[in-house]
Scaffold this motif. Structure first.
Motif, mmCIF file in Angstrom:
data_model
loop_
_atom_site.group_PDB
_atom_site.id
_atom_site.type_symbol
_atom_site.label_atom_id
_atom_site.label_comp_id
_atom_site.label_asym_id
_atom_site.label_seq_id
_atom_site.Cartn_x
_atom_site.Cartn_y
_atom_site.Cartn_z
ATOM 1 N N TYR A 160 -12.119 0.543 15.679
ATOM 2 C CA TYR A 160 -12.157 0.662 14.224
ATOM 3 C C TYR A 160 -13.082 -0.408 13.662
ATOM 4 C CZ TYR A 160 -7.820 3.343 14.846
ATOM 5 O OH TYR A 160 -6.890 4.254 15.254
ATOM 6 N N LYS A 161 -13.577 -0.163 12.470
ATOM 7 C CA LYS A 161 -14.306 -1.210 11.760
ATOM 8 C C LYS A 161 -13.311 -2.285 11.336
ATOM 9 C CE LYS A 161 -18.369 1.074 9.796
ATOM 10 N NZ LYS A 161 -19.092 1.385 8.532
ATOM 11 N N ASP A 162 -13.691 -3.521 11.546
ATOM 12 C CA ASP A 162 -12.811 -4.624 11.163
ATOM 13 C C ASP A 162 -13.308 -5.213 9.849
ATOM 14 O OD1 ASP A 162 -10.688 -6.332 11.336
ATOM 15 O OD2 ASP A 162 -11.683 -7.766 12.645
ATOM 16 N N ASP A 163 -13.192 -4.425 8.769
ATOM 17 C CA ASP A 163 -13.752 -4.857 7.494
ATOM 18 C C ASP A 163 -12.746 -4.791 6.349
ATOM 19 O OD1 ASP A 163 -13.547 -2.127 7.370
ATOM 20 O OD2 ASP A 163 -15.570 -1.774 6.611
ATOM 21 N N ILE A 168 -8.818 -6.088 4.783
ATOM 22 C CA ILE A 168 -7.613 -6.908 4.791
ATOM 23 C C ILE A 168 -6.661 -6.299 3.770
ATOM 24 C CG2 ILE A 168 -6.607 -9.155 4.249
ATOM 25 C CD1 ILE A 168 -9.200 -10.442 5.124
ATOM 26 N N GLY A 169 -5.417 -6.103 4.170
ATOM 27 C CA GLY A 169 -4.452 -5.513 3.242
ATOM 28 C C GLY A 169 -3.038 -5.883 3.615
ATOM 29 N N SER A 170 -2.102 -5.226 2.958
ATOM 30 C CA SER A 170 -0.685 -5.502 3.186
ATOM 31 C C SER A 170 0.036 -4.206 3.535
ATOM 32 C CB SER A 170 -0.057 -6.124 1.934
ATOM 33 O OG SER A 170 -0.684 -7.347 1.613
ATOM 34 N N PRO A 171 0.316 -3.972 4.817
ATOM 35 C CA PRO A 171 1.072 -2.777 5.203
ATOM 36 C C PRO A 171 2.428 -2.750 4.494
ATOM 37 C CG PRO A 171 0.191 -3.916 7.120
ATOM 38 C CD PRO A 171 0.000 -4.837 5.963
ATOM 39 N N THR A 172 2.848 -1.563 4.080
ATOM 40 C CA THR A 172 4.088 -1.434 3.319
ATOM 41 C C THR A 172 4.825 -0.170 3.742
ATOM 42 O OG1 THR A 172 3.095 -2.561 1.408
ATOM 43 C CG2 THR A 172 5.098 -1.276 1.006
ATOM 44 N N ARG A 210 -6.091 -6.104 13.296
ATOM 45 C CA ARG A 210 -4.866 -6.822 13.691
ATOM 46 C C ARG A 210 -3.639 -5.937 13.506
ATOM 47 N NH1 ARG A 210 -8.170 -8.978 15.882
ATOM 48 N NH2 ARG A 210 -8.976 -11.092 15.639
ATOM 49 N N LEU A 211 -3.664 -5.040 12.504
ATOM 50 C CA LEU A 211 -2.564 -4.102 12.335
ATOM 51 C C LEU A 211 -2.487 -3.151 13.523
ATOM 52 C CD1 LEU A 211 -0.290 -2.696 10.793
ATOM 53 C CD2 LEU A 211 -2.038 -1.441 9.499
ATOM 54 N N VAL A 262 0.040 -1.620 18.840
ATOM 55 C CA VAL A 262 -0.076 -1.556 20.296
ATOM 56 C C VAL A 262 0.920 -2.509 20.953
ATOM 57 C CG1 VAL A 262 -1.591 -2.006 22.263
ATOM 58 C CG2 VAL A 262 -2.495 -0.840 20.241
ATOM 59 N N ALA A 263 1.002 -3.741 20.423
ATOM 60 C CA ALA A 263 1.915 -4.727 21.007
ATOM 61 C C ALA A 263 3.362 -4.285 20.869
ATOM 62 C CB ALA A 263 1.707 -6.074 20.329
ATOM 63 N N THR A 264 3.698 -3.706 19.733
ATOM 64 C CA THR A 264 5.058 -3.228 19.525
ATOM 65 C C THR A 264 5.360 -2.062 20.464
ATOM 66 O OG1 THR A 264 4.893 -3.867 17.194
ATOM 67 C CG2 THR A 264 6.712 -2.423 17.805
ATOM 68 N N SER A 265 4.389 -1.181 20.670
ATOM 69 C CA SER A 265 4.575 -0.054 21.589
ATOM 70 C C SER A 265 4.882 -0.548 22.995
ATOM 71 C CB SER A 265 3.321 0.827 21.606
ATOM 72 O OG SER A 265 3.059 1.359 20.332
#
Length: 292
Positions: A173-176, A178-182, A220-221, A226-229
């Motif tokens: 993915y493009k790493d461009d 920053i946000g807040s997952p909700t 990072r999301l 992936v880490a949680t999986s």
């Protein structure tokens, strides 16, 4: 919101977009809450100016627009905006529109506040900005902007990412951003709290922001998913790559766009606190693996 003669009567909510991710979650997560009564017109009714009499015949205390988030790029969204204008001008009941942080260009280096002017030129954002303007023409209405929503249902980003992980597909993915997952469930908590407080006397109106605590970049999301999986499936081992990493010398430096929101106002006015998203993500991924 409208006063009622019977203080024990449920709050009657006209829900626009009951079949959307947010709409269906509002219905599902309030099934045990007898203080709410839901009116759910078909989308065809909301798009047909000749059927306004059917809306007029409904008796409700508040309106929630859960459709715009999903529908803003549809060719007939203008018809729905006309319905928003009609309902706003009637002024019989306040309207809460669910909007998005995407109305902002992302050029600020700090989270956006309610006083910031929406400035995105993206077609989706432009449609939402126009709808926000229609809704806010009535000073009794509310626009509630939120962040990156996920629910683990339907064509959800978390579901799609888990599917790719299970298929062993490396992710790029493009790493461009920053946000807040909700989590949608957390947004539902906020909406119902605002409805309740408004119905019983709160005078708060205008624009509010809500998203979960902790900003994170898009890459990072994905890595967090992936880490949680990996906690539930040892085979969930895929690479996550930022597009451009392989040939950095051929890439221009991309400025990070910040799609995150300051949520101080909703805390000050409604007492609504931000919650963390990581624990919700873990529970969601666990549930999805249990049913797969």
């Amino acid at each position: 919101m409208n006063s009622t003669q019977d203080i024990n009567a449920p709050i009657r909510i006209l829900l626009l977009g009951s079949g959307t991710e947010v709409g269906s979650s509002l219905l599902q997560l309030s099934t045990e809450k007898k203080e709410f009564e839901w009116l759910c017109p078909e989308e065809s009714l909301l798009l047909d100016v000749d059927k306004r009499a059917e809306l007029d015949a409904m008796q409700f205390d508040v309106i929630i627009d859960a459709l715009s988030l999903r529908y803003a790029l549809q060719s007939d969204y203008g018809n729905f905006q006309s319905t928003l204008r009609y309902l706003s001008e009637k002024n019989d009941a306040p309207l809460i529109m669910i909007s998005s942080a995407r109305v902002f260009s992302g050029s600020k280096n700090v989270p956006y506040a309610e006083m910031d002017v929406p400035d995105s030129t993206d077609p989706y954002a432009q449609a939402l900005i126009e709808a926000e303007s229609i809704v806010l023409n009535n000073p009794e209405n509310i626009v509630l902007r939120t962040g990156w929503l996920f629910s683990g249902q339907g064509d959800d980003f978390v579901c799609r990412t888990l599917g790719l992980i299970q298929d062993g597909v490396n992710l790029a993915y493009k790493d461009d951003l920053i946000g807040s997952p909700t989590p949608v469930s957390d947004l539902v908590r906020v909406i119902l709290s605002m409805v309740n407080q408004g119905h019983y006397g709160a005078k708060n109106k205008g624009v509010y922001h809500y998203c979960c605590a902790e900003e994170i970049s898009w890459i990072r999301l994905v890595e967090a998913i992936v880490a949680t999986s990996g906690q539930f499936d040892p085979k969930a081992q895929v690479e996550v790559e930022a597009i451009g990493d392989s040939f950095p010398e051929a890439q221009e430096v991309t400025a990070m766009q910040r799609q995150s929101l300051s949520c101080r106002k909703i805390f000050n006015h409604f007492g609504i606190k931000q919650r963390p998203w990581r624990s919700k993500l873990r529970n969601l991924v666990k549930e999805l693996y249990q049913v797969s």
